[in-house]
Design a protein around this motif. Structure first.
Motif, PDB file in Angstrom:
ATOM      1  N   ALA A   1      -8.958  12.306  14.724  1.00 46.53           N
ATOM      2  CA  ALA A   1     -10.305  12.123  13.839  1.00 46.53           C
ATOM      3  C   ALA A   1     -10.140  12.526  12.505  1.00 46.53           C
ATOM      4  O   ALA A   1     -11.697  11.617  11.331  1.00 46.53           O
ATOM      5  CB  ALA A   1     -11.310  13.475  14.211  1.00 46.53           C
ATOM      6  N   ALA A   2      -9.926  13.042  11.795  1.00 42.78           N
ATOM      7  CA  ALA A   2      -9.618  13.591   9.744  1.00 42.78           C
ATOM      8  C   ALA A   2      -9.495  12.012   9.224  1.00 42.78           C
ATOM      9  O   ALA A   2      -9.740  11.694   8.348  1.00 42.78           O
ATOM     10  CB  ALA A   2      -8.815  14.568   9.817  1.00 42.78           C
ATOM     11  N   VAL A   3      -8.089  11.345   9.961  1.00 41.78           N
ATOM     12  CA  VAL A   3      -7.715  10.255   9.790  1.00 41.78           C
ATOM     13  C   VAL A   3      -8.850   9.411   9.927  1.00 41.78           C
ATOM     14  O   VAL A   3      -9.346   8.216   8.694  1.00 41.78           O
ATOM     15  CB  VAL A   3      -6.657   9.726   9.926  1.00 41.78           C
ATOM     16  CG1 VAL A   3      -6.506   8.104   9.556  1.00 41.78           C
ATOM     17  CG2 VAL A   3      -5.457  10.975  10.116  1.00 41.78           C
TER      18      VAL A   3
ATOM     19  N   GLU B   1     -12.282 -13.424   9.310  1.00 41.97           N
ATOM     20  CA  GLU B   1     -12.300 -12.840   8.747  1.00 41.97           C
ATOM     21  C   GLU B   1     -11.373 -12.200   9.120  1.00 41.97           C
ATOM     22  O   GLU B   1     -10.129 -12.241   9.041  1.00 41.97           O
ATOM     23  CB  GLU B   1     -13.084 -11.811   9.590  1.00 41.97           C
ATOM     24  CG  GLU B   1     -12.931 -10.036   9.518  1.00 41.97           C
ATOM     25  CD  GLU B   1     -13.560  -9.077   9.967  1.00 41.97           C
ATOM     26  OE1 GLU B   1     -15.014  -8.314  10.115  1.00 41.97           O
ATOM     27  OE2 GLU B   1     -12.687  -8.497  11.887  1.00 41.97           O
ATOM     28  N   ILE B   2     -10.779 -12.339   7.536  1.00 40.67           N
ATOM     29  CA  ILE B   2      -9.017 -11.287   7.406  1.00 40.67           C
ATOM     30  C   ILE B   2      -9.467  -9.705   7.908  1.00 40.67           C
ATOM     31  O   ILE B   2      -9.401  -9.242   6.660  1.00 40.67           O
ATOM     32  CB  ILE B   2      -8.797 -11.635   6.467  1.00 40.67           C
ATOM     33  CG1 ILE B   2      -8.495 -13.097   5.688  1.00 40.67           C
ATOM     34  CG2 ILE B   2      -6.893 -11.303   5.909  1.00 40.67           C
ATOM     35  CD1 ILE B   2      -7.778 -13.606   7.086  1.00 40.67           C
ATOM     36  N   CYS B   3      -8.646  -9.127   8.847  1.00 37.78           N
ATOM     37  CA  CYS B   3      -8.062  -7.276   8.992  1.00 37.78           C
ATOM     38  C   CYS B   3      -7.021  -7.502   8.676  1.00 37.78           C
ATOM     39  O   CYS B   3      -6.008  -7.424   9.359  1.00 37.78           O
ATOM     40  CB  CYS B   3      -8.510  -7.550  10.556  1.00 37.78           C
ATOM     41  SG  CYS B   3      -8.994  -6.065  11.052  1.00 37.78           S
ATOM     42  N   ALA B   4      -7.016  -6.561   7.726  1.00 36.71           N
ATOM     43  CA  ALA B   4      -5.983  -6.103   7.029  1.00 36.71           C
ATOM     44  C   ALA B   4      -5.127  -4.783   7.401  1.00 36.71           C
ATOM     45  O   ALA B   4      -5.645  -3.775   8.177  1.00 36.71           O
ATOM     46  CB  ALA B   4      -5.824  -5.173   5.456  1.00 36.71           C
ATOM     47  N   GLY B   5      -4.632  -5.020   8.929  1.00 38.01           N
ATOM     48  CA  GLY B   5      -3.690  -3.965   8.970  1.00 38.01           C
ATOM     49  C   GLY B   5      -2.333  -4.162   8.824  1.00 38.01           C
ATOM     50  O   GLY B   5      -1.611  -4.729   9.620  1.00 38.01           O
ATOM     51  N   GLY B   6      -1.553  -2.692   9.575  1.00 34.72           N
ATOM     52  CA  GLY B   6       0.078  -2.500   9.479  1.00 34.72           C
ATOM     53  C   GLY B   6      -0.209  -1.138   8.338  1.00 34.72           C
ATOM     54  O   GLY B   6       0.123  -1.533   7.212  1.00 34.72           O
ATOM     55  N   GLY B   7       0.525  -0.250   8.511  1.00 30.33           N
ATOM     56  CA  GLY B   7       0.501   1.323   8.295  1.00 30.33           C
ATOM     57  C   GLY B   7      -0.676   1.642   7.308  1.00 30.33           C
ATOM     58  O   GLY B   7       0.376   2.398   5.898  1.00 30.33           O
ATOM     59  N   VAL B   8      -1.877   1.363   7.501  1.00 30.33           N
ATOM     60  CA  VAL B   8      -2.330   1.438   7.542  1.00 30.33           C
ATOM     61  C   VAL B   8      -3.725   2.578   7.089  1.00 30.33           C
ATOM     62  O   VAL B   8      -3.102   3.834   7.692  1.00 30.33           O
ATOM     63  CB  VAL B   8      -4.032   0.407   6.971  1.00 30.33           C
ATOM     64  CG1 VAL B   8      -4.745   1.178   6.192  1.00 30.33           C
ATOM     65  CG2 VAL B   8      -3.658  -0.969   6.873  1.00 30.33           C
ATOM     66  N   ARG B   9      -3.485   3.389   5.356  1.00 31.70           N
ATOM     67  CA  ARG B   9      -3.179   4.794   5.403  1.00 31.70           C
ATOM     68  C   ARG B   9      -5.177   4.866   4.692  1.00 31.70           C
ATOM     69  O   ARG B   9      -5.455   3.529   3.972  1.00 31.70           O
ATOM     70  CB  ARG B   9      -2.475   5.656   4.231  1.00 31.70           C
ATOM     71  CG  ARG B   9      -1.566   5.692   5.134  1.00 31.70           C
ATOM     72  CD  ARG B   9      -0.240   6.107   4.347  1.00 31.70           C
ATOM     73  NE  ARG B   9       0.936   6.268   4.930  1.00 31.70           N
ATOM     74  CZ  ARG B   9       1.593   6.401   4.195  1.00 31.70           C
ATOM     75  NH1 ARG B   9       2.004   6.076   3.130  1.00 31.70           N
ATOM     76  NH2 ARG B   9       3.461   6.030   4.615  1.00 31.70           N
ATOM     77  N   PRO B  10      -5.729   5.985   4.771  1.00 29.72           N
ATOM     78  CA  PRO B  10      -7.371   4.793   4.008  1.00 29.72           C
ATOM     79  C   PRO B  10      -7.165   5.392   2.477  1.00 29.72           C
ATOM     80  O   PRO B  10      -7.812   4.930   1.921  1.00 29.72           O
ATOM     81  CB  PRO B  10      -7.947   6.632   5.118  1.00 29.72           C
ATOM     82  CG  PRO B  10      -7.678   7.702   6.077  1.00 29.72           C
ATOM     83  CD  PRO B  10      -6.390   6.459   5.599  1.00 29.72           C
ATOM     84  N   ALA B  11      -5.360   5.942   1.744  1.00 28.53           N
ATOM     85  CA  ALA B  11      -6.005   5.634   0.712  1.00 28.53           C
ATOM     86  C   ALA B  11      -5.722   3.986   0.253  1.00 28.53           C
ATOM     87  O   ALA B  11      -6.096   3.713  -1.354  1.00 28.53           O
ATOM     88  CB  ALA B  11      -5.151   6.043   0.272  1.00 28.53           C
TER      89      ALA B  11
END
Length: 270
Positions: A257-259, A209-219
């Motif tokens: 919680a919102a993010v 599985e490739i899990c994208a992480g690093g400065g990730v925002r919901p948008a």
């Protein structure tokens, strides 16, 4: 499509926020501002107990799982282009292996590990013997506890010198039995490395599985999945502008919680 959302947390309260938001996984660590390090066994045990209670009360997804980072203290968050930060000697490998076993014994469902080394030509890549030793310690602990464990390769991948090195690393994770790779594609923000992520996904061929992480925002999640071909996303979902321990009168956790909810909603809309 099904896109898993993983929230990086530092405390029990963060676990509760992630659970209520509908996260699929949490990654527990300490010193998140410095790139993260192995959490104390007591904290892992407390989070495992709270997670079980949340699931029993139907306040979390039934499959919500607890993963713990296993990384030596003293690292920094500025590790891109600094593979030496993830080089380990024999004594450090033994220490990491002991920590990995302790995490599983304390109730973690998985560990997030990694190590880098130079090959005979001086090129940086995965330190396979070190990673095998730490992996095997976690697997042995899980076997003693009569349960399964998931193994993730951490963002040491992003310190490798180029996309080709990261692709080779992902290919090497398959025979090592790793379940996933946590990566930004080598960029400060994963959304800025969509082509790199897609190349890693191609190399993984659905086996890792490739899990994208690093400065990730919901948008960012739509692009990470549709263009970067990420199978999952990872974010800290922290309160804006918050670093270090909460001040007096501030929320009891940095996890917002919102993010977290926005990330779960964005993933669910795909």
């Amino acid at each position: 499509m099904s896109v898993a959302v993983e929230i990086a947390i530092q405390d029990v309260e963060g676990l509760v926020v992630a659970a209520h938001a509908g996260a699929d996984r949490v990654e527990l660590c300490t010193d998140l501002d410095a790139g993260g390090s192995t959490p104390p066994v007591e904290l892992v045990r407390a989070c495992a107990g709270r997670l079980a209670a949340l699931v029993a009360a139907r306040d979390a997804k039934l499959h919500l799982s607890l993963h713990t980072l296993v990384r030596l203290p003293g690292g920094t968050a500025e590790f891109l282009d600094d593979p030496a930060q993830f080089a380990v000697d024999a004594a450090q490998v033994e220490h990491l292996a002991e920590d990995a076993a302790a995490m599983i014994e304390a109730g973690a469902d998985g560990v997030v590990i990694g190590a880098l080394a130079r090959d005979a030509d001086g090129a940086w890549g995965l330190d396979v013997p070190a990673m095998e030793a730490v992996r095997d310690a976690a697997l042995t602990a899980a076997s003693r506890a009569l349960r399964s464990v998931e193994i993730t390769c951490h963002r040491g991948l992003d310190a490798l010198p180029d996309d080709a090195a990261r692709v080779r690393a992902v290919e090497a994770l398959v025979p090592l039995g790793f379940h996933r790779a946590l990566t930004s594609g080598g960029a400060a923000r994963a959304v800025d490395a969509l082509a790199s992520l897609a190349a890693m996904a191609e190399a993984a061929d659905g086996l890792v599985e490739i899990c994208a992480g690093g400065g990730v925002r919901p948008a960012d999640i739509d692009a990470l999945v549709r263009e970067g071909r990420a199978d999952a996303v990872h974010l800290s979902a922290r309160l804006p502008g918050v670093a270090g321990a909460p001040a007096s009168g501030a929320p009891s956790t940095q996890t917002d919680a919102a993010v977290a909810t926005a990330a779960v909603d964005a993933a669910g809309a795909l």
